[in-house]
Design a protein around this motif. Sequence first.
Motif, short mmCIF file in Angstrom:
data_model
loop_
_atom_site.label_atom_id
_atom_site.label_comp_id
_atom_site.label_asym_id
_atom_site.label_seq_id
_atom_site.Cartn_x
_atom_site.Cartn_y
_atom_site.Cartn_z
N HIS A 24 3.54 -7.02 21.63
CA HIS A 24 3.08 -8.15 22.45
C HIS A 24 1.75 -8.67 21.91
O HIS A 24 1.10 -9.48 22.54
CB HIS A 24 2.96 -7.72 23.91
N LEU A 26 10.18 -14.20 21.40
CA LEU A 26 11.15 -14.07 22.48
C LEU A 26 10.46 -14.43 23.79
O LEU A 26 9.36 -13.96 24.07
CB LEU A 26 11.61 -12.61 22.59
N ILE A 70 8.43 -4.66 16.99
CA ILE A 70 8.22 -5.48 18.18
C ILE A 70 6.86 -5.16 18.80
O ILE A 70 6.36 -4.03 18.71
CB ILE A 70 9.36 -5.35 19.20
N SER A 128 10.80 -19.24 15.43
CA SER A 128 10.75 -18.22 14.39
C SER A 128 10.40 -18.87 13.06
O SER A 128 10.57 -20.07 12.89
CB SER A 128 12.07 -17.46 14.29
N ASP A 133 9.19 0.21 18.02
CA ASP A 133 9.12 -0.33 19.38
C ASP A 133 7.71 -0.15 19.93
O ASP A 133 7.37 0.93 20.42
CB ASP A 133 10.16 0.36 20.27
N GLU A 134 6.89 -1.18 19.83
CA GLU A 134 5.50 -1.14 20.32
C GLU A 134 4.77 0.08 19.77
O GLU A 134 4.04 0.77 20.49
CB GLU A 134 5.47 -1.11 21.85
N LYS A 177 12.55 -7.59 24.16
CA LYS A 177 12.26 -7.08 22.81
C LYS A 177 12.94 -5.74 22.54
O LYS A 177 13.60 -5.56 21.52
CB LYS A 177 10.74 -6.92 22.60
N SER A 178 12.74 -4.78 23.45
CA SER A 178 13.33 -3.46 23.22
C SER A 178 14.85 -3.55 23.20
O SER A 178 15.51 -2.89 22.39
CB SER A 178 12.89 -2.47 24.31
N ILE A 187 8.87 -9.22 16.05
CA ILE A 187 9.37 -9.91 17.23
C ILE A 187 8.31 -9.77 18.31
O ILE A 187 7.91 -8.64 18.64
CB ILE A 187 10.72 -9.33 17.69
N ILE A 188 7.80 -10.90 18.79
CA ILE A 188 6.75 -10.86 19.78
C ILE A 188 7.24 -11.46 21.09
O ILE A 188 8.04 -12.39 21.09
CB ILE A 188 5.47 -11.58 19.26
N GLY A 189 6.77 -10.90 22.19
CA GLY A 189 7.14 -11.43 23.50
C GLY A 189 6.40 -10.65 24.57
O GLY A 189 5.89 -9.56 24.30
#
Length: 335
Positions: A199, A214, A197, A222, A165-166, A44-45, A36-38
């Motif tokens: 960026h 996102l 997730i 997607s 998470d990142e 995202k989190s 999931i990128i944003g």
Amino acid sequence: MIEFQQASKSYRSAGQDSAALQPLDLRIEAGEVFGIIGHSGAGKSTLLRLINRLEQVSGGRVLVDGEDVTALDADGLRALRRRVGMIFQHFNLLSSKTVAANIAFPLELAGVARAQVSARVDELLARVGLNDQAHKYPAQLSGGQKQRVGIARALATGPKILLCDEATSALDPQTTASVLQLLDGINRELGLTIVLITHEMDVIRRVCDRVAVLDAGALVESGPVGEVFLHPRHSTTRRFVAEAEHLDEGELHRDMAAVPGRILRLSFFGEKTYEPLLGRVARESGVDYNILAGRIDRIKDTPYGQLTVSLVGGDAELALAAFARAGVHVEEVRR
Ligand SMILES: Nc1ncnc2c1ncn2[C@@H]1O[C@H](COP(=O)(O)OP(=O)(O)O)[C@@H](O)[C@H]1O
Ligand SMILES: [Mg+2]
């Protein structure tokens, strides 16, 4: 399998509700690496934390292997957390505990017998390549080593799902590559479903099977990474891809302005990437090329190439048809 059904989230602060996630539907299959990128603040989190119920939905449902996690009681929640491991950008290790003790911690919480704990810790240390660091403290480790401890700890209770998470955002490029490789091995060898997730599109490109984008709390695009990466539709996705390609749009536009003729972006995917198509099409159509930008790389295991070319002379229509016949995706940048 993880399923979001019209799942939404608002946070209440200073007496006001603000939406972090619009109602969204999303299905993540068992055994895949889903990215999931944003941008920062996109949600995202929040999305990730709905899966292990670190956050509760404001509306809709989230199912993990068919079970509605929004309706779990305390026992159900404990069982869920054993099935869903998580790693973080800043590792979240206990600084007063050794590497081994950090990894043992979730096992002790789960009531695993002491003799079994140390055998399991050894096994986990070997899996993440830290056998010789067991008695060190987090402060004595590099960032990459700390994340490896985080991964070992997340795997301790034998989860089926790993949330990241990142996980590589605080690491340099080389360390990022080695941590991604470790995650890839965990997915392939242990069969874990990984939800990641980030960026950075480059992280998605290296390890993910599918990706969702996102943007301001909404899912805007997607699909399989190859499709989204080579043919981004939404403007946010296009920007992420351009960033990953290190494409200087301004420079490219200056170069394009300097050459005459039609400009095409050619995308090759899979084994086609290595076929001598350019020469063949040139001979068939009489066109020649100016190459303005290009890259050959891999999306996970699949080679791909992308070239921006201007056509010089010959029969451009014939060239376009020949590319289409060969299964090359052609986008006309300028007619
Ligand atoms: N606990 C919280 N309380 C209030 N607002 C929050 C909380 N957590 C996140 N937010 C807000 O929700 C939005 C999405 O945040 P987050 O999910 O952390 O995004 P991302 O991980 O993509 O940076 C942001 O506007 C953020 O400020
Ligand atoms: Mg975040």
